[in-house]
Structures are given as C-alpha cells and as structure tokens.
Design a protein around this motif. Structure first.
Motif, PDB file in Angstrom:
ATOM      1  N   ARG A   1     199.156  22.407  50.907  1.00  0.00           N
ATOM      2  CA  ARG A   1     198.555  22.230  50.188  1.00  0.00           C
ATOM      3  C   ARG A   1     198.267  21.720  48.927  1.00  0.00           C
ATOM      4  N   ARG A   2     198.989  21.774  47.838  1.00  0.00           N
ATOM      5  CA  ARG A   2     198.695  20.933  47.012  1.00  0.00           C
ATOM      6  C   ARG A   2     199.337  19.411  46.929  1.00  0.00           C
ATOM      7  N   GLY A   3     199.992  19.156  47.595  1.00  0.00           N
ATOM      8  CA  GLY A   3     200.322  17.980  48.496  1.00  0.00           C
ATOM      9  C   GLY A   3     201.410  17.563  47.247  1.00  0.00           C
ATOM     10  N   ILE A   4     202.594  18.660  47.399  1.00  0.00           N
ATOM     11  CA  ILE A   4     203.602  18.245  46.279  1.00  0.00           C
ATOM     12  C   ILE A   4     205.147  18.236  47.427  1.00  0.00           C
ATOM     13  N   ALA A   5     205.917  17.449  47.201  1.00  0.00           N
ATOM     14  CA  ALA A   5     207.238  17.710  47.555  1.00  0.00           C
ATOM     15  C   ALA A   5     207.992  18.769  47.007  1.00  0.00           C
ATOM     16  N   ARG A   6     208.408  19.998  47.789  1.00  0.00           N
ATOM     17  CA  ARG A   6     209.463  21.280  47.579  1.00  0.00           C
ATOM     18  C   ARG A   6     210.728  20.896  46.762  1.00  0.00           C
ATOM     19  N   GLU A   7     211.252  19.142  46.761  1.00  0.00           N
ATOM     20  CA  GLU A   7     212.701  18.857  46.037  1.00  0.00           C
ATOM     21  C   GLU A   7     212.266  18.604  44.406  1.00  0.00           C
ATOM     22  N   ASN A   8     210.981  18.346  44.584  1.00  0.00           N
ATOM     23  CA  ASN A   8     210.045  18.008  43.336  1.00  0.00           C
ATOM     24  C   ASN A   8     209.587  18.885  42.538  1.00  0.00           C
TER      25      ASN A   8
END
Length: 82
Positions: free
Chosen positions: A53-60
């Motif tokens: 939903r926030r448009g982020i990557a898990r690895e970041n």
C-alpha cells in the motif's frame, strides 16, 4: 502484568497498563518477525499488504514498528514512513 522485558543492562521493565505498551518491532532488516506480529494480533499477509500500500520494497525496510494501531517504517536510507 501486560508486558515484561529484561533490558540490555539487566534491569526489568514491567508494564501493567495496556495503554502504555511499547511498540512491537514487526520487521527488522526486511524480515518479518512472526512472533511479534502474532503478539499484536497481525500476520505476515497484513504486513505485506501495508508494504504494498505504501509502495515500498521489503528489502529497503530497516525497521517496522507497530504501536497503538499505527505502523511506522524506518527505511535503510533513514526516511520514516508512517
């Protein structure tokens, strides 16, 4: 007692009032912490949905904290997304 924790210096922290519980660390270094998710009545699917939903990557994700029905992400680059 709602929560008890042994601190790094050996001191015991005890919390009796549910309204003063510390935040749950639900993700560290991009990896979900399943036990902590269960402790706050959430699961990995919920966490993945919030990440998407926030448009982020898990690895970041450096750290994700859940407290008082609010999820905050601290990213590897120091940004805080709430």
């Amino acid at each position: 007692i709602r929560y008890a924790q042994i601190e790094p210096n050996g001191q015991l922290t005890v919390i009796c009032d549910e309204g003063h519980l510390p935040p749950f660390i639900v993700m560290k270094d991009g990896q979900p912490r399943i036990c902590e998710l269960k402790d706050c009545d959430r699961d990995e699917a919920w966490l993945d949905q919030e990440i998407q939903r926030r448009g982020i990557a898990r690895e970041n994700v450096f750290l994700a904290e859940y407290w008082n029905n609010h999820l905050v992400f601290v990213m590897d680059d120091g940004r805080v997304l709430g």
